[in-house]
Write a protein that holds these residues in place. Structure first.
Motif, mmCIF file in Angstrom:
data_model
loop_
_atom_site.group_PDB
_atom_site.id
_atom_site.type_symbol
_atom_site.label_atom_id
_atom_site.label_comp_id
_atom_site.label_asym_id
_atom_site.label_seq_id
_atom_site.Cartn_x
_atom_site.Cartn_y
_atom_site.Cartn_z
ATOM 1 N N TYR A 8 -53.870 -19.324 14.148
ATOM 2 C CA TYR A 8 -53.509 -19.072 15.547
ATOM 3 C C TYR A 8 -52.011 -18.805 15.665
ATOM 4 O O TYR A 8 -51.582 -17.859 16.322
ATOM 5 N N SER A 9 -51.238 -19.634 14.988
ATOM 6 C CA SER A 9 -49.782 -19.510 14.994
ATOM 7 C C SER A 9 -49.355 -18.141 14.484
ATOM 8 O O SER A 9 -48.536 -17.450 15.096
ATOM 9 N N LYS A 10 -49.949 -17.722 13.372
ATOM 10 C CA LYS A 10 -49.628 -16.415 12.791
ATOM 11 C C LYS A 10 -49.991 -15.290 13.758
ATOM 12 O O LYS A 10 -49.223 -14.339 13.939
ATOM 13 N N GLU A 11 -51.158 -15.395 14.387
ATOM 14 C CA GLU A 11 -51.635 -14.365 15.309
ATOM 15 C C GLU A 11 -50.724 -14.253 16.539
ATOM 16 O O GLU A 11 -50.354 -13.145 16.952
ATOM 17 N N VAL A 12 -50.354 -15.393 17.108
ATOM 18 C CA VAL A 12 -49.447 -15.405 18.259
ATOM 19 C C VAL A 12 -48.117 -14.756 17.885
ATOM 20 O O VAL A 12 -47.593 -13.904 18.610
ATOM 21 N N GLN A 13 -47.574 -15.139 16.739
ATOM 22 C CA GLN A 13 -46.291 -14.604 16.290
ATOM 23 C C GLN A 13 -46.377 -13.100 16.036
ATOM 24 O O GLN A 13 -45.453 -12.358 16.358
ATOM 25 N N ARG A 14 -47.495 -12.659 15.482
ATOM 26 C CA ARG A 14 -47.691 -11.228 15.212
ATOM 27 C C ARG A 14 -47.700 -10.442 16.526
ATOM 28 O O ARG A 14 -47.015 -9.427 16.658
ATOM 29 N N ARG A 15 -48.456 -10.941 17.501
ATOM 30 C CA ARG A 15 -48.551 -10.253 18.796
ATOM 31 C C ARG A 15 -47.201 -10.191 19.503
ATOM 32 O O ARG A 15 -46.837 -9.168 20.067
ATOM 33 N N VAL A 16 -46.493 -11.292 19.480
ATOM 34 C CA VAL A 16 -45.176 -11.359 20.122
ATOM 35 C C VAL A 16 -44.203 -10.414 19.420
ATOM 36 O O VAL A 16 -43.430 -9.700 20.071
ATOM 37 N N ALA A 17 -44.257 -10.377 18.088
ATOM 38 C CA ALA A 17 -43.389 -9.488 17.309
ATOM 39 C C ALA A 17 -43.663 -8.030 17.659
ATOM 40 O O ALA A 17 -42.729 -7.222 17.758
ATOM 41 N N GLU A 18 -44.931 -7.699 17.871
ATOM 42 C CA GLU A 18 -45.294 -6.324 18.241
ATOM 43 C C GLU A 18 -44.693 -5.927 19.583
ATOM 44 O O GLU A 18 -44.424 -4.758 19.831
ATOM 45 N N SER A 19 -44.463 -6.921 20.447
ATOM 46 C CA SER A 19 -43.850 -6.633 21.748
ATOM 47 C C SER A 19 -42.324 -6.523 21.626
ATOM 48 O O SER A 19 -41.630 -6.289 22.603
ATOM 49 N N GLY A 20 -41.818 -6.727 20.396
ATOM 50 C CA GLY A 20 -40.384 -6.556 20.151
ATOM 51 C C GLY A 20 -39.597 -7.851 20.101
ATOM 52 O O GLY A 20 -38.395 -7.847 19.862
ATOM 53 N N PHE A 21 -40.260 -8.990 20.332
ATOM 54 C CA PHE A 21 -39.558 -10.277 20.280
ATOM 55 C C PHE A 21 -39.725 -10.853 18.882
ATOM 56 O O PHE A 21 -40.730 -11.478 18.562
ATOM 57 N N ASP A 22 -38.750 -10.574 18.013
ATOM 58 C CA ASP A 22 -38.835 -11.025 16.630
ATOM 59 C C ASP A 22 -37.430 -11.072 16.045
ATOM 60 O O ASP A 22 -36.510 -10.431 16.555
ATOM 61 N N TRP A 23 -37.284 -11.827 14.981
ATOM 62 C CA TRP A 23 -36.000 -11.880 14.284
ATOM 63 C C TRP A 23 -35.725 -10.525 13.649
ATOM 64 O O TRP A 23 -36.647 -9.902 13.122
ATOM 65 N N PRO A 24 -34.457 -10.073 13.665
ATOM 66 C CA PRO A 24 -34.151 -8.783 13.031
ATOM 67 C C PRO A 24 -34.366 -8.807 11.520
ATOM 68 O O PRO A 24 -34.705 -7.797 10.927
ATOM 69 N N ASP A 25 -34.164 -9.972 10.900
ATOM 70 C CA ASP A 25 -34.402 -10.068 9.453
ATOM 71 C C ASP A 25 -34.818 -11.483 9.071
ATOM 72 O O ASP A 25 -34.703 -12.418 9.855
ATOM 73 N N ILE A 26 -35.275 -11.622 7.840
ATOM 74 C CA ILE A 26 -35.806 -12.902 7.346
ATOM 75 C C ILE A 26 -34.732 -13.985 7.307
ATOM 76 O O ILE A 26 -35.033 -15.159 7.482
ATOM 77 N N ASP A 27 -33.469 -13.607 7.093
ATOM 78 C CA ASP A 27 -32.394 -14.603 7.022
ATOM 79 C C ASP A 27 -32.319 -15.454 8.283
ATOM 80 O O ASP A 27 -32.078 -16.662 8.215
ATOM 81 N N GLY A 28 -32.531 -14.821 9.437
ATOM 82 C CA GLY A 28 -32.519 -15.557 10.702
ATOM 83 C C GLY A 28 -33.609 -16.610 10.747
ATOM 84 O O GLY A 28 -33.395 -17.721 11.246
ATOM 85 N N VAL A 29 -34.767 -16.273 10.220
ATOM 86 C CA VAL A 29 -35.900 -17.201 10.211
ATOM 87 C C VAL A 29 -35.621 -18.357 9.243
ATOM 88 O O VAL A 29 -35.904 -19.518 9.552
ATOM 89 N N ILE A 30 -35.040 -18.038 8.093
ATOM 90 C CA ILE A 30 -34.697 -19.067 7.103
ATOM 91 C C ILE A 30 -33.651 -20.028 7.688
ATOM 92 O O ILE A 30 -33.752 -21.243 7.528
ATOM 93 N N ASP A 31 -32.661 -19.474 8.392
ATOM 94 C CA ASP A 31 -31.655 -20.318 9.051
ATOM 95 C C ASP A 31 -32.312 -21.222 10.084
ATOM 96 O O ASP A 31 -31.953 -22.392 10.225
ATOM 97 N N LYS A 32 -33.261 -20.667 10.828
ATOM 98 C CA LYS A 32 -33.993 -21.433 11.838
ATOM 99 C C LYS A 32 -34.756 -22.568 11.176
ATOM 100 O O LYS A 32 -34.810 -23.686 11.694
ATOM 101 N N LEU A 33 -35.322 -22.307 10.006
ATOM 102 C CA LEU A 33 -36.049 -23.321 9.249
ATOM 103 C C LEU A 33 -35.120 -24.488 8.908
ATOM 104 O O LEU A 33 -35.474 -25.656 9.111
ATOM 105 N N ALA A 34 -33.925 -24.160 8.411
ATOM 106 C CA ALA A 34 -32.938 -25.193 8.073
ATOM 107 C C ALA A 34 -32.555 -26.002 9.320
ATOM 108 O O ALA A 34 -32.449 -27.235 9.265
ATOM 109 N N GLU A 35 -32.402 -25.316 10.441
ATOM 110 C CA GLU A 35 -32.070 -25.966 11.712
ATOM 111 C C GLU A 35 -33.199 -26.923 12.126
ATOM 112 O O GLU A 35 -32.940 -28.058 12.544
ATOM 113 N N GLU A 36 -34.435 -26.470 11.974
ATOM 114 C CA GLU A 36 -35.591 -27.296 12.342
ATOM 115 C C GLU A 36 -35.703 -28.535 11.444
ATOM 116 O O GLU A 36 -36.078 -29.613 11.909
#
Length: 121
Positions: A8-36
């Motif tokens: 479900y999580s993957k599907e929601v994220q995929r749909r949201v990303a298709e609408s243009g709301f997504d990290w520009p690159d993987i580094d941002g997501v990795i940084d977010k992981l460290a923050e979390e």
């Protein structure tokens, strides 16, 4: 029926990303992981810990999605690898006449390292 939470999580994220709301690159997501991870470590109440753990899992699913890793398969493989290693440790204990539960944390960790070398993957 309800989808498994990881899917479900993957599907929601995929749909949201298709609408243009997504990290520009993987580094941002990795940084977010460290923050979390930091936020999880700082949480004090059971409720906070649960919330932050959820955020951590959600972000991990996002990392997997971005890197085209199936989180469900990856977790299944990690489970199998852990089971193989733990079974190997139990076998070493049987061969050596040791009781695993009676070993110190350091001794258990030494066995774990041995099991990592002695099992594939």
């Amino acid at each position: 029926g309800q989808m498994p939470a990881l899917s479900y999580s993957k599907e929601v994220q995929r749909r949201v990303a298709e609408s243009g709301f997504d990290w520009p690159d993987i580094d941002g997501v990795i940084d977010k992981l460290a923050e979390e991870v930091g936020e999880f470590k700082q949480s004090t109440t059971g409720e906070q810990k649960t919330e932050e753990f959820g955020d951590l899992l959600f972000t991990l699913v996002n990392v997997a999605r971005r890197m085209e890793i199936d989180s469900e398969s990856a977790l299944r493989e990690a489970n199998q690898k852990f089971y193989r290693r733990f079974s190997y440790m139990e076998e070493l204990c049987r061969q050596r006449g040791l009781t695993f539960a009676a070993l110190s944390f350091v001794q258990q960790n030494a066995l774990w390292e041995e099991a990592k070398k002695g099992t594939r993957g």
